[in-house]
Design a protein around this motif. Structure first.
Motif, PDB file in Angstrom:
ATOM      1  N   THR A  35       5.617   7.609  -9.508  1.00  9.68           N
ATOM      2  CA  THR A  35       6.683   7.749 -10.000  1.00  9.68           C
ATOM      3  C   THR A  35       7.044   6.872 -11.137  1.00  9.68           C
ATOM      4  OG1 THR A  35       7.746   6.553  -8.577  1.00  9.68           O
ATOM      5  CG2 THR A  35       7.612   8.612  -7.940  1.00  9.68           C
ATOM      6  N   GLY A  36       6.278   5.698 -10.975  1.00  6.39           N
ATOM      7  CA  GLY A  36       6.547   4.714 -12.177  1.00  6.39           C
ATOM      8  C   GLY A  36       7.921   3.999 -11.605  1.00  6.39           C
ATOM      9  N   ALA A  37       8.312   4.176 -10.484  1.00  8.76           N
ATOM     10  CA  ALA A  37       9.597   3.248 -10.050  1.00  8.76           C
ATOM     11  C   ALA A  37       9.200   1.924  -9.934  1.00  8.76           C
ATOM     12  CB  ALA A  37       9.895   3.696  -8.495  1.00  8.76           C
ATOM     13  N   VAL A  38       9.948   0.958 -10.614  1.00 13.82           N
ATOM     14  CA  VAL A  38       9.579  -0.477 -10.746  1.00 13.82           C
ATOM     15  C   VAL A  38       9.812  -1.254  -9.613  1.00 13.82           C
ATOM     16  CG1 VAL A  38       9.945  -0.510 -13.166  1.00 13.82           C
ATOM     17  CG2 VAL A  38      11.877  -1.099 -11.908  1.00 13.82           C
ATOM     18  N   VAL A  39      10.842  -0.495  -8.550  1.00 10.77           N
ATOM     19  CA  VAL A  39      10.765  -1.268  -7.165  1.00 10.77           C
ATOM     20  C   VAL A  39      10.109  -0.414  -6.408  1.00 10.77           C
ATOM     21  CG1 VAL A  39      12.164  -1.813  -5.290  1.00 10.77           C
ATOM     22  CG2 VAL A  39      13.162  -2.363  -7.703  1.00 10.77           C
ATOM     23  N   ALA A  40       8.863  -0.824  -5.706  1.00 11.85           N
ATOM     24  CA  ALA A  40       8.051  -0.060  -5.007  1.00 11.85           C
ATOM     25  C   ALA A  40       8.906   0.578  -4.005  1.00 11.85           C
ATOM     26  CB  ALA A  40       7.039  -0.927  -4.485  1.00 11.85           C
ATOM     27  N   PRO A  41       8.530   1.856  -3.502  1.00  8.87           N
ATOM     28  CA  PRO A  41       9.247   2.532  -2.298  1.00  8.87           C
ATOM     29  C   PRO A  41       8.912   1.765  -0.985  1.00  8.87           C
ATOM     30  CG  PRO A  41       7.352   3.906  -3.117  1.00  8.87           C
ATOM     31  CD  PRO A  41       7.466   2.518  -4.041  1.00  8.87           C
ATOM     32  N   ILE A  42      10.047   2.154  -0.135  1.00 10.91           N
ATOM     33  CA  ILE A  42       9.650   1.548   1.209  1.00 10.91           C
ATOM     34  C   ILE A  42       8.802   2.662   2.131  1.00 10.91           C
ATOM     35  CG2 ILE A  42      10.768   0.968   3.511  1.00 10.91           C
ATOM     36  CD1 ILE A  42      13.186   0.457   1.672  1.00 10.91           C
ATOM     37  N   HIS A  43       7.676   2.320   2.543  1.00  5.92           N
ATOM     38  CA  HIS A  43       6.865   3.264   3.049  1.00  5.92           C
ATOM     39  C   HIS A  43       7.119   3.450   4.538  1.00  5.92           C
ATOM     40  CE1 HIS A  43       4.107   4.300  -0.345  1.00  5.92           C
ATOM     41  NE2 HIS A  43       4.228   3.167  -0.712  1.00  5.92           N
ATOM     42  N   GLN A  44       8.374   4.232   4.611  1.00  7.03           N
ATOM     43  CA  GLN A  44       8.826   4.255   6.120  1.00  7.03           C
ATOM     44  C   GLN A  44       8.379   5.219   6.777  1.00  7.03           C
ATOM     45  OE1 GLN A  44      11.537   1.659   6.790  1.00  7.03           O
ATOM     46  NE2 GLN A  44      10.904   2.581   8.858  1.00  7.03           N
ATOM     47  N   THR A  45       7.084   4.832   7.226  1.00  5.60           N
ATOM     48  CA  THR A  45       6.277   6.062   7.893  1.00  5.60           C
ATOM     49  C   THR A  45       5.419   5.330   8.954  1.00  5.60           C
ATOM     50  OG1 THR A  45       4.758   7.673   7.834  1.00  5.60           O
ATOM     51  CG2 THR A  45       4.493   5.915   6.214  1.00  5.60           C
ATOM     52  N   THR A  46       5.289   6.016  10.261  1.00  7.99           N
ATOM     53  CA  THR A  46       4.225   5.556  11.256  1.00  7.99           C
ATOM     54  C   THR A  46       3.018   5.885  10.822  1.00  7.99           C
ATOM     55  OG1 THR A  46       4.565   7.423  12.495  1.00  7.99           O
ATOM     56  CG2 THR A  46       5.806   5.632  13.182  1.00  7.99           C
ATOM     57  N   PHE A  59      -4.967   3.323   4.478  1.00  6.48           N
ATOM     58  CA  PHE A  59      -3.935   3.088   5.808  1.00  6.48           C
ATOM     59  C   PHE A  59      -3.899   4.244   6.755  1.00  6.48           C
ATOM     60  CE2 PHE A  59      -2.216   0.881   1.928  1.00  6.48           C
ATOM     61  CZ  PHE A  59      -1.878  -0.312   2.702  1.00  6.48           C
ATOM     62  N   THR A  60      -3.897   4.096   8.152  1.00  5.30           N
ATOM     63  CA  THR A  60      -3.749   5.141   9.160  1.00  5.30           C
ATOM     64  C   THR A  60      -2.748   5.155   9.926  1.00  5.30           C
ATOM     65  OG1 THR A  60      -4.902   3.281  10.666  1.00  5.30           O
ATOM     66  CG2 THR A  60      -6.368   4.908   9.271  1.00  5.30           C
ATOM     67  N   TYR A  61      -2.243   4.200  10.482  1.00  4.25           N
ATOM     68  CA  TYR A  61      -0.906   3.868  11.291  1.00  4.25           C
ATOM     69  C   TYR A  61      -0.255   2.713  11.068  1.00  4.25           C
ATOM     70  CZ  TYR A  61       1.360   4.458  16.014  1.00  4.25           C
ATOM     71  OH  TYR A  61       2.163   4.363  16.881  1.00  4.25           O
ATOM     72  N   SER A  62       1.012   2.674  11.001  1.00  6.35           N
ATOM     73  CA  SER A  62       1.655   1.335  10.721  1.00  6.35           C
ATOM     74  C   SER A  62       1.490   0.206  11.362  1.00  6.35           C
ATOM     75  CB  SER A  62       3.166   1.730  10.289  1.00  6.35           C
ATOM     76  OG  SER A  62       3.064   2.237   9.061  1.00  6.35           O
ATOM     77  N   ARG A  63       1.143   0.478  12.748  1.00  5.17           N
ATOM     78  CA  ARG A  63       0.954  -0.873  13.295  1.00  5.17           C
ATOM     79  C   ARG A  63      -0.110  -1.525  12.906  1.00  5.17           C
ATOM     80  NH1 ARG A  63      -1.869  -0.712  17.880  1.00  5.17           N
ATOM     81  NH2 ARG A  63      -0.970   0.836  18.623  1.00  5.17           N
ATOM     82  N   ALA A  64      -1.036  -0.932  12.384  1.00  3.12           N
ATOM     83  CA  ALA A  64      -2.504  -1.435  11.758  1.00  3.12           C
ATOM     84  C   ALA A  64      -2.424  -2.118  10.187  1.00  3.12           C
ATOM     85  CB  ALA A  64      -3.564  -0.473  12.093  1.00  3.12           C
ATOM     86  N   GLY A  65      -1.319  -1.282   9.699  1.00  2.00           N
ATOM     87  CA  GLY A  65      -1.281  -1.669   8.203  1.00  2.00           C
ATOM     88  C   GLY A  65      -0.346  -0.700   7.266  1.00  2.00           C
ATOM     89  N   ASN A  66       0.493  -1.055   6.649  1.00  2.00           N
ATOM     90  CA  ASN A  66       1.314  -0.404   5.802  1.00  2.00           C
ATOM     91  C   ASN A  66       1.518  -0.825   4.405  1.00  2.00           C
ATOM     92  OD1 ASN A  66       4.438  -0.009   4.766  1.00  2.00           O
ATOM     93  ND2 ASN A  66       4.427   1.363   6.404  1.00  2.00           N
ATOM     94  N   PRO A  67       1.658  -0.199   3.572  1.00  2.00           N
ATOM     95  CA  PRO A  67       1.641  -0.461   2.021  1.00  2.00           C
ATOM     96  C   PRO A  67       2.825  -1.198   1.944  1.00  2.00           C
ATOM     97  CG  PRO A  67       1.320   1.953   2.215  1.00  2.00           C
ATOM     98  CD  PRO A  67       1.506   1.650   3.438  1.00  2.00           C
ATOM     99  N   THR A  68       3.950  -1.078   2.266  1.00  2.09           N
ATOM    100  CA  THR A  68       5.016  -2.060   1.867  1.00  2.09           C
ATOM    101  C   THR A  68       4.754  -3.574   2.516  1.00  2.09           C
ATOM    102  OG1 THR A  68       6.669  -0.162   2.120  1.00  2.09           O
ATOM    103  CG2 THR A  68       7.541  -2.276   1.816  1.00  2.09           C
ATOM    104  N   VAL A  69       4.184  -3.447   3.680  1.00  2.00           N
ATOM    105  CA  VAL A  69       4.006  -4.765   4.404  1.00  2.00           C
ATOM    106  C   VAL A  69       2.672  -5.338   3.843  1.00  2.00           C
ATOM    107  CG1 VAL A  69       3.273  -5.986   6.740  1.00  2.00           C
ATOM    108  CG2 VAL A  69       4.830  -3.776   6.620  1.00  2.00           C
ATOM    109  N   ALA A  70       1.857  -4.691   3.376  1.00  2.00           N
ATOM    110  CA  ALA A  70       0.486  -5.352   2.451  1.00  2.00           C
ATOM    111  C   ALA A  70       1.084  -5.929   1.369  1.00  2.00           C
ATOM    112  CB  ALA A  70      -0.409  -4.067   2.393  1.00  2.00           C
ATOM    113  N   ALA A  71       2.306  -5.273   0.495  1.00  2.00           N
ATOM    114  CA  ALA A  71       2.538  -5.754  -0.667  1.00  2.00           C
ATOM    115  C   ALA A  71       3.067  -7.376  -0.392  1.00  2.00           C
ATOM    116  CB  ALA A  71       3.568  -4.927  -1.191  1.00  2.00           C
ATOM    117  N   LEU A  72       3.923  -7.271   0.689  1.00  2.00           N
ATOM    118  CA  LEU A  72       4.494  -8.613   0.922  1.00  2.00           C
ATOM    119  C   LEU A  72       3.085  -9.649   1.254  1.00  2.00           C
ATOM    120  CD1 LEU A  72       6.775 -10.729   1.645  1.00  2.00           C
ATOM    121  CD2 LEU A  72       6.862  -9.642   3.836  1.00  2.00           C
TER     122      LEU A  72
END
Ligand SMILES: Cc1ncc(COP(=O)(O)O)c(C=O)c1O
Length: 420
Positions: A35-46, A59-72
């Protein structure tokens, strides 16, 4: 895990470089490719859909990894010249993952005598029954360090400045002596701006991101930063197994906090010194500690070890004080504050006052508290971003009130907590 050299010459403290300051704003952030959003979205998904078996997009399941957590994780690692960090729900979850990741039954861990009370509780109540023996040592005393290391600990855990005494630990000196053990430094008080533990020879930097890094009293979090890939893989596996993974929303808030950390942290440090100097001049304080004060007992180490910001050397945002009249006076002081809140956090925009003996270190046995220098009259202040003049006015008024006999509001509560 790569062996550490036995002698590490202490590097001269560095100034936060321009590109480093830029990294706080930019690390882990790039426009959203879809989308070009300068603030990355919160990937609120399991869950992440896969294009057939093995067809995941990383990414498969958010306990193992999530894009928003990966950015941090990418940002926190980059700030210490390390691969992506491993983020956790809380600072204690990070410390637990570290202990479980590198220790097993029969191992020993050497822990500095003055560390956050939750770390002591973890060692005594969780590690000990698992057959992991903790030795508490005085990191400022060579004999005590040698005695702790003689037990061949697998892990050495230190905190500098220590919560709440502000005792400093010479990280490079401990790293040189502790060759053979992993060295972890809880760097929550200094943040990567004020101290770079890995540069000084440590293996792991530990953070409660709940404090200065998120910095808004809004989000719990923890992180482990290391350079050794095998160690990081092990720590990531523990996190996935015990399920202490950071959540996407909290990671997003923490990443946002990181953006302004250089500005906020330097202001915390600057105001803390101004407040500490004013409190030291007040007739009702017996001892005031802040590593930037000329009277600080480990002043030389502070000057040698702490890094510089844009304007000043970064000695942290925490001040401690002992008030004339000990515990009773401390109770009256806390009960008389109007602007400063009595609360159990630090590194927030608002100034907070804590009574460590009954709050943060209430679960540490009294004899161990005493050995660590945590007096019942000790008050810890986390200096916020208000005008220091307003803080000084409130604190000095409460100091005056601390010498009056009448108990103030709040005194009964604190007394009960100390008794429990
Ligand atoms: C130095 C230090 N380390 C770790 C922790 C634990 O962090 P959290 O409260 O995020 O679990 C704290 C909390 O006060 C702390 O002060």
């Amino acid at each position: 895990m790569s062996p550490r050299p036995t002698t590490t010459p202490p590097p001269a403290p560095r100034r936060t470089g321009t590109s480093e300051r830029t990294a706080y704003v930019r690390a882990g952030r790039r426009p959203d490719p879809s989308t070009g959003a300068v603030v990355a979205p919160i990937h609120q998904t399991t869950t992440f859909a896969q294009a057939g078996l093995g067809g995941d997009l990383g990414f498969t399941y958010s306990r193992a990894g999530n894009p928003t957590v990966a950015a941090l994780e990418e940002a926190l690692g980059a700030l210490e010249g390390a691969p992506p960090a491993v983020c956790h729900k809380t600072g204690m979850a990070a410390i637990t993952a570290l202990f479980l990741g590198v220790l097993q039954g029969g191992d020993r861990v050497a822990i500095a005598r003055a560390v956050y009370g939750g770390t002591v509780r973890l060692a005594r109540e969780i590690l000990d029954p698992l057959g992991i023996e903790a030795t508490f040592f005085d990191p400022t005393d060579a004999e005590s360090v040698d005695a702790a290391l003689a037990g061949a600990p697998r892990l050495v855990f230190i905190e500098t400045p220590a919560n709440p005494t502000l005792e400093l630990v010479d990280v490079a000196a401990i790293a040189a002596r502790a060759a053979g053990a992993l060295l972890a430094v809880d760097n929550t008080f200094q943040t990567p701006l004020g101290l770079q533990p890995l540069e000084l020879g440590a293996d792991v930097s530990v953070y409660s991101t709940t404090k200065f890094i998120e910095g808004h009293d809004a989000t719990l979090g923890g992180a482990l930063v290391a350079r050794d890939e095998a160690l990081l893989t092990r720590l990531r596996r523990i996190t996935k197994s015990v399920g202490s993974t950071q959540s996407p929303f909290e990671a997003w808030l923490t990443l946002r906090g990181l953006t302004t950390l250089p500005l906020r942290y330097e202001q915390h440090c600057e105001s803390a010194l101004v407040v500490a100097e004013a409190l030291e001049a007040h007739p009702f304080t017996e001892t005031v500690r802040h590593p930037g004060l000329a009277s600080f007992p480990q002043r030389e180490l502070a000057e040698q070890q702490h890094r510089f910001g844009r304007r000043i050397q970064l000695h942290g945002g925490i001040v401690t004080l002992q008030i004339r009249g000990g515990f009773d006076a401390a109770v009256r002081f806390l009960g008389s504050l109007r602007l400063v809140l009595v609360a159990e956090n630090l590194g927030a925009p608002g100034t907070l006052a804590t009574h460590p003996a009954s709050m943060t270190h209430g679960d540490v046995p009294a004899d161990q508290r005493k050995a660590a220098g945590i007096d019942e009259g000790l008050v810890r202040l986390s200096i916020g971003l208000e005008d220091p003049a307003d803080l000084i006015a409130d604190l000095c008024r409460a100091l005056d009130a601390s010498q009056r006999e009448t108990p103030s509001r709040g005194s009964a509560k604190v007394s009960e907590e100390v008794a429990s």
